[in-house]
Structures are given as structure tokens and as C-alpha cells.
Design an enzyme around this catalytic site. Structure first.
Site, PDB file in Angstrom:
ATOM      1  N   HIS A 126      -7.822  -5.318   0.061  1.00 44.01           N
ATOM      2  CA  HIS A 126      -6.556  -4.593   0.194  1.00 44.01           C
ATOM      3  C   HIS A 126      -5.693  -5.168   1.320  1.00 44.01           C
ATOM      4  O   HIS A 126      -4.468  -5.223   1.216  1.00 44.01           O
ATOM      5  CB  HIS A 126      -6.860  -3.122   0.455  1.00 44.01           C
ATOM      6  CG  HIS A 126      -5.659  -2.241   0.445  1.00 44.01           C
ATOM      7  ND1 HIS A 126      -4.830  -2.136  -0.649  1.00 44.01           N
ATOM      8  CD2 HIS A 126      -5.131  -1.433   1.396  1.00 44.01           C
ATOM      9  CE1 HIS A 126      -3.841  -1.285  -0.375  1.00 44.01           C
ATOM     10  NE2 HIS A 126      -4.004  -0.851   0.857  1.00 44.01           N
ATOM     11  N   ASP A 127      -6.322  -5.584   2.381  1.00 40.01           N
ATOM     12  CA  ASP A 127      -5.590  -6.126   3.535  1.00 40.01           C
ATOM     13  C   ASP A 127      -4.882  -7.449   3.240  1.00 40.01           C
ATOM     14  O   ASP A 127      -4.114  -7.931   4.084  1.00 40.01           O
ATOM     15  CB  ASP A 127      -6.536  -6.324   4.727  1.00 40.01           C
ATOM     16  CG  ASP A 127      -6.627  -5.077   5.595  1.00 40.01           C
ATOM     17  OD1 ASP A 127      -5.902  -4.099   5.316  1.00 40.01           O
ATOM     18  OD2 ASP A 127      -7.422  -5.084   6.548  1.00 40.01           O
ATOM     19  N   SER A 173       0.838  -1.192   0.000  1.00 41.60           N
ATOM     20  CA  SER A 173       0.000   0.000   0.000  1.00 41.60           C
ATOM     21  C   SER A 173       0.881   1.253   0.000  1.00 41.60           C
ATOM     22  O   SER A 173       1.765   1.395  -0.857  1.00 41.60           O
ATOM     23  CB  SER A 173      -0.941  -0.049   1.216  1.00 41.60           C
ATOM     24  OG  SER A 173      -1.922   0.933   1.154  1.00 41.60           O
ATOM     25  N   ARG A 225     -11.443   5.900  10.627  1.00 44.52           N
ATOM     26  CA  ARG A 225     -11.039   4.502  10.589  1.00 44.52           C
ATOM     27  C   ARG A 225     -12.141   3.609  10.039  1.00 44.52           C
ATOM     28  O   ARG A 225     -11.887   2.649   9.312  1.00 44.52           O
ATOM     29  CB  ARG A 225     -10.649   4.045  11.991  1.00 44.52           C
ATOM     30  CG  ARG A 225     -10.109   2.633  12.056  1.00 44.52           C
ATOM     31  CD  ARG A 225      -8.866   2.450  11.231  1.00 44.52           C
ATOM     32  NE  ARG A 225      -8.154   1.233  11.554  1.00 44.52           N
ATOM     33  CZ  ARG A 225      -7.018   0.874  10.988  1.00 44.52           C
ATOM     34  NH1 ARG A 225      -6.453   1.643  10.066  1.00 44.52           N
ATOM     35  NH2 ARG A 225      -6.413  -0.232  11.324  1.00 44.52           N
ATOM     36  N   ASP A 262      -8.804  -6.659  -4.255  1.00 45.53           N
ATOM     37  CA  ASP A 262      -8.442  -5.340  -3.716  1.00 45.53           C
ATOM     38  C   ASP A 262      -9.075  -4.272  -4.596  1.00 45.53           C
ATOM     39  O   ASP A 262      -8.683  -4.103  -5.749  1.00 45.53           O
ATOM     40  CB  ASP A 262      -6.911  -5.217  -3.717  1.00 45.53           C
ATOM     41  CG  ASP A 262      -6.418  -3.893  -3.133  1.00 45.53           C
ATOM     42  OD1 ASP A 262      -7.249  -3.018  -2.835  1.00 45.53           O
ATOM     43  OD2 ASP A 262      -5.193  -3.751  -2.982  1.00 45.53           O
TER      44      ASP A 262
END
Lengths: 375, 375
Positions: free
Chosen positions: B352-353, B154, B224, B319
Site C-alpha cells: 500500500h505504501d 489511499s 500503528r 497492495d
């Protein structure tokens, strides 16, 4: 669109319903008012009425403009009017502000007869099912037993679908556009962020902000910003804004750098200036809760078995909020029940908001379908 | 992962840099400290050093755990250790908290020598380019002229890419994972919502909340939450949470109905309990600004012409924050320059994680690539 195809000057009307309405939550409203508009003329047999259902931020003001406010044009004016796809020379078109709305129908901004103050947070949560039940009373009031069609996009499409289930004999055509049979976890997640933005705004006061003479504008603004991102497609945002800088250089501050920031702030501020926070919260919950398959162990085909209407279902290629696959779930469930269904997947770059645009292909399909509805 | 493959107990170190650092914004830091950790041993030729760059909320604590806090395991512990893909028997691995961070490096929480108070909003915005410039000083401090590799996911991947451009002779392998050559308008839009949540929190006090003894937890929490939605894939959220109800029924209130709401609130609250709001704002700006092609009229191939490193680029199928197409932009620009590049598009459901997980296919690729790096 030239003025000759406009319904022209319109005026909202009100209807009062004094019979108590039992809501899905178990709460009961002693009575309520709905504000609505009509365009065109109800025919002698009362067979040409079409109900237009609004989505999250829409209203009863679907077409035309007000005599004292000519700039205030209805939100689906490109669809409704003489010689437009939803042709007011043929159809009697009805727009209604849903129960709990903030455009004049009974909702959190209304005076609670029990307390003499605004309802605020005391207004009960209403659902898609409740809206349709309230709209049925409006149909009775207008002398409409059976809608020629009920049409809506997004949350409006859910109402069209719900009409076919709650009142299978009172709707001939359900037109479900850019919608879904239920929200995904990601859809709910975005709604939850929007809700938390409002609920955690110190000016929210547990929903009783009217009593404090304030409005939770910060929360509403954030809610609208995050919502807006999900209404647009990634590609459209890239084409419209890309990485264009507002001032030609990086500011190295938290002022606006990129045009997209300016756009989002503008949209957020505009919305927070007029929309009611309690209504917004309630609308997102109505979205989250809608799930006709809930009582059928998740079996949508079983849930839709009682529908008798013909269906027009449409989705848009770049809509990632309610992607085409979500519309196909509805189509498959209808086909499983051998219902008549026309389905179109429209190639349009504008994401979820495409349903509001007059994309030529999309409007040609709507026109063709509506022309074929007998009245 | 069994403890025999862990680097075991680690301890952070500090390095002080007294030479002023001119930042991209034009501001100058008179000096700064970086907190870092190292795992493994620098070899005699100083050719086996690998820098691990962190993303938005990461830190210098990449692997192992602290003697007094055994639960506090490094954020990429599954990657770094003896016999792990980034093998500490072969490599000398360095993790660093970036300039402006909130884990101990000089940043908004540090005391401003000019005022004797915390910097707060007076800490200058730092960019990916500034981070790499600061990391180069750490390399000098450690006696590392040339990194065997710089690796990151990222925002960390952007730093690996930037190393290859700013110091082409000081990096042999750039490992750019789940990254992008620049943010899209949609990426910026999500960051802007997060920023506005923090900036509009009444407890933010223009960034001087420390002076008021408060923390803008509401804003951080929302930031968040919205970020978290973009880290997960739609399908993963559907599989993990779906429409599962927390209490088995709709509550008809704004308490938690769905499990996904509970999860997001938990993640938001946890993060708001420890992360610094000014650092968060700055990190999002570093993301927004990064665009190596900016000085090359958007021509990424021209921008990457000066890179000399070999590249490992990887993306993940689900992602949607930095979709595979964004990694392919980097790959195409490198191939245009006839650079050596290995590219993998990994089928992993975690969005994405994914770059943080030990997906077997992904880790096998990392292992194979790293094994082939000569030291």
C-alpha cells in the site's frame, strides 16, 4: 452430525511424568502433568493409535462431550467418531493439552513447586520440539510405540511435522494441514502485535497478574481480535458481514457501527474470559520459533531428509495466514527426498479456519487417506 | 532528489472560516481554521491549482522543508517541485491539514470556544464529505474556483473521488491512487482493532486524556503497529526482514527476537510520540464510513454518474489493503458512465505504501498525465 456418530460422553485423564524434562531453551522442568482424552480402543498390537495435536487455542478435548456439560463439544468433533473420517471404530485417538497450556496440563497457571505460587511468567518458554518430546512421554505411558498417524492443523500441523523429524521411527503417517514450515515476517508481525497488546496491558504485571488478582483482559481481547482477522478470508468476511450496519445507520460514535465490529468484539471478549495470557504469549513464540530448516542453513529439503513417515499435506485456497504456497514448500522438500506424500489444495472460502470445518471435499480426502492406513 | 528540484523553504499558512459548517453527522462547527501550504504560483486565470489530499497520518506539509527544521521534509516531496511530476513551475500546489487533524487545523486538540478547554472527545466525527466541504472553503479563500486536479493516495484518493461528486464543476481531473470506493469488512476489522487498542487504553479517559495530562501511547502504538502491517506487502516484509534475528539467536523471552519485531516497535513508538489519539480514531471512522454508493443501493456506477472530471486511477500489484481489484471497481463504474479514465496497475513490491515512493514507472505515469493537463 447425528449423535450416533459421536463418541458420546468423554472424560479427561491425567498423566504424571516425574522424569525431568530438559527444554530447548536450556531450562528444565522437574516433572510435569499432561491432561488428555482418548476415543476408541487401542488394539492388541498397539498399531492403531492416532495423536491429534491442537493449535493455538485448542485443547485435549477433541471429540465428544462431558456428562456434566453436554454443550462443551470437542473442537474437532466433526472429524473424530464412529464412521467419521477419523473413525474411532478403527483408531485409538488421543487428544492432549500441550505443555504450557491452560486447560489442565502443567503450565503458567500451575503451582510452581519451588515457590508454592503459580508459575506465571516463571514458566519457561516451550517450543514445538518440547511439545513433541512431552507427547512422546505420553505415548510411552499409553503403550504406544509408533503412532499410526499424528494429525494437526496450523500449529498442530507443525507438531505432526516435528514428530516425523524428532521420532522418525515412531510415526507412520504425518498429516500436516493448513500449516507452514516456518512463519513469514508478516506472520511474526501479527504475533508481535498480539504479544505487545498483552505485555502492555497494565493488568499484565509482567506476567504475575495472578498474584495481583487480575487478568489482562484488554490485551487478550485485542490479541484475539487481530488473530481472528487472520483466521478468516477476506471474501468470507465480505460474504458474512460485508458492510452490514448493526443499527441500520452510521452512529457517528465509537459504538458498534458495522456487524464485523460486533463480531470481533464478541470473539475478543469471549476468548479473554477463559484463555490464559501467559499461555497465549508462549504459543505465539512457539509458532515464531518453529523452523526445522534453521540448523540446515534454511535448506528445508535437508532438514526433512531424516523423516520416514508418509505424508498427507493439505492447504486451503483462501487461507492467507498459511497460504497454499507454504504447504507446497513442505511438499517440495519431501519430494526432493523421495518421500511418499499426498497433497491437496482445497477450494474452501473459510480461510485458515477451513481446517476445522467439515467441507465435504476436505473430509472425503481425510476419510480416504485414513481408510488406507493399515492397522 | 537533488535540492535544485526542491521547492525549498516553505512555511505553513492559516485560514480562518467564520461561517458555521454543518457536518454529515448533523453536528455543526461554529467556525474552523485550516492550516495549509502552497508551492508554485497561482496563474492569472486561476486555472493551475492542484489540491493534494493527505491520508491517515499525513498533513499539509507536502513538499519542501522548514527554515528552522531542515530535516522535516514534506511527505510527498518526491512528487512536488520544480521539474518533478507535479511540477511547481506549472502548477500552484496546495496541501491542507484536514479538519479534525492534529497538525494545526481545528481538531480535538483545539480549544473548544464553548468550554475553554480542548475539544478532546467532544470534537464531532468528520467524514470525507466534510473534509471536501471544508477544502472547498479553502479553495474560495485562495481564489480557486476549479482545481486543475485533486490528487491523493489511499484516504487521500477518496477525497479526490469525493471532490468529483460533491463539486463536479470545480474539479477537472481527479487522481485517485491506491484507493477504494469503500472499505471491505476486513479493512473495517483492522480499523476496529486499532480503535479498540486506543479506546481500551486506561490513559484514554474516554477521549479526555488532555484533561488528565496523559496520552494513550500504548493504544496508539498498537494501532500503528497493526496499521503498519497492512501498509507493507508480505513479499516486501519477507525481503526486508525475513526471519532475521536481532541478536543472532532465540532469546526465549519476550524481548525482540526478530528484526521485524524491532521495526514494528520502533514505528509504533515513533507514531505514538506525536500523533493525536482522537484524530486517529476519527480518521479510521472517516475511512469506514466513506461509501459514495451507499445512497444508491450499492450501485457505484449510479453514484459516479454525476462526476464530470477526467480520472487518473492507479493501483499497485502488491497492495493488499486496497488491492488493484478495488481500483478497478472505480474504473468500471466510470467507464459505465463513459467518463474519461486512465488506469494503471503498477508492478511495485512495496504494498500500500507504494503510492508514497518514487517508483520510476509510477512517477513516469504521473508526470505524463500531469503534463497533459492544460492550464
Amino acid at each position: 452430525m447425528s449423535s450416533e456418530h459421536s463418541v458420546g460422553v468423554v472424560a479427561p485423564q491425567r498423566a504424571q511424568f516425574n522424569e525431568p524434562l530438559r527444554l530447548q531453551s536450556g531450562a528444565e522442568l522437574p516433572g510435569f502433568e499432561l491432561v488428555f482424552e482418548t476415543y476408541g480402543t487401542l488394539n492388541a498390537d498397539h498399531t492403531n493409535a492416532v495423536l491429534v495435536c491442537h493449535a493455538l487455542s485448542g485443547s485435549h478435548h477433541v471429540a465428544g462431550h462431558y456428562a456434566d456439560d453436554p454443550e462443551n463439544v470437542g473442537w474437532w468433533d466433526n472429524l473424530v467418531g464412529p464412521d467419521k473420517p477419523l473413525d474411532t471404530r478403527k483408531f485409538f485417538v488421543v487428544g492432549v493439552n500441550n505443555l504450557g497450556g491452560c486447560y489442565g496440563s502443567t503450565g503458567p497457571l500451575s503451582i510452581n513447586p519451588e515457590s508454592g505460587k503459580r508459575y506465571g511468567a516463571d514458566f519457561p518458554l516451550v517450543t514445538v520440539e518440547d511439545w513433541v518430546a512431552a507427547q512422546a512421554r505420553l505415548a510411552d505411558h499409553l503403550g504406544v510405540h509408533t503412532w499410526a498417524a499424528v494429525i494437526g492443523g496450523s500449529l498442530g500441523g507443525m507438531q505432526a511435522l516435528e514428530w516425523s523429524l524428532q521420532f522418525p521411527d515412531r510415526i507412520r503417517h504425518a498429516m500436516v494441514i493448513a500449516s507452514a514450515p516456518k512463519l513469514s515476517a508478516q506472520n511474526i508481525a501479527f504475533n508481535e502485535v498480539a504479544r505487545q497488546a498483552i505485555l502492555s496491558d497494565p493488568d499484565f504485571h509482567g506476567g504475575y497478574y495472578a498474584d495481583h488478582g487480575v487478568v489482562p483482559t484488554r490485551g487478550l481481547r485485542l490479541a484475539r481480535m487481530v488473530g481472528h482477522i487472520t483466521y478468516l478470508s477476506d471474501t468470507q468476511m465480505a460474504e458474512k458481514f460485508g458492510r452490514q450496519l448493526r443499527h441500520g445507520e452510521h452512529k457517528f460514535s465509537y459504538d458498534v457501527d458495522f456487524e464485523i465490529e460486533s463480531y470481533l468484539r464478541y470473539q475478543g471478549n469471549k476468548f479473554a474470559g477463559f484463555f490464559d495470557a501467559n499461555t497465549y504469549l508462549m504459543m505465539t513464540k512457539a509458532l515464531d520459533y518453529f523452523d526445522p530448516a534453521y540448523d540446515y542453513e534454511g535448506n528445508l529439503a535437508a532438514a526433512l531428509a531424516r523423516a520416514k513417515a508418509s505424508f498427507f499435506v493439505a492447504s486451503f485456497s483462501t487461507d492467507w495466514r498459511f497460504a497454499p504456497a507454504r504447504s507446497r514448500e513442505i511438499v517440495f522438500a519431501l519430494l526432493h527426498n523421495r518421500r511418499r506424500v499426498v497433497y491437496a489444495e482445497i477450494d474452501c472460502g473459510a480461510g485458515h479456519d477451513s481446517f476445522l470445518l467439515d467441507d465435504p471435499h476436505y473430509h472425503a480426502l481425510l476419510r480416504a487417506y485414513l481408510e488406507n492406513i493399515a492397522v
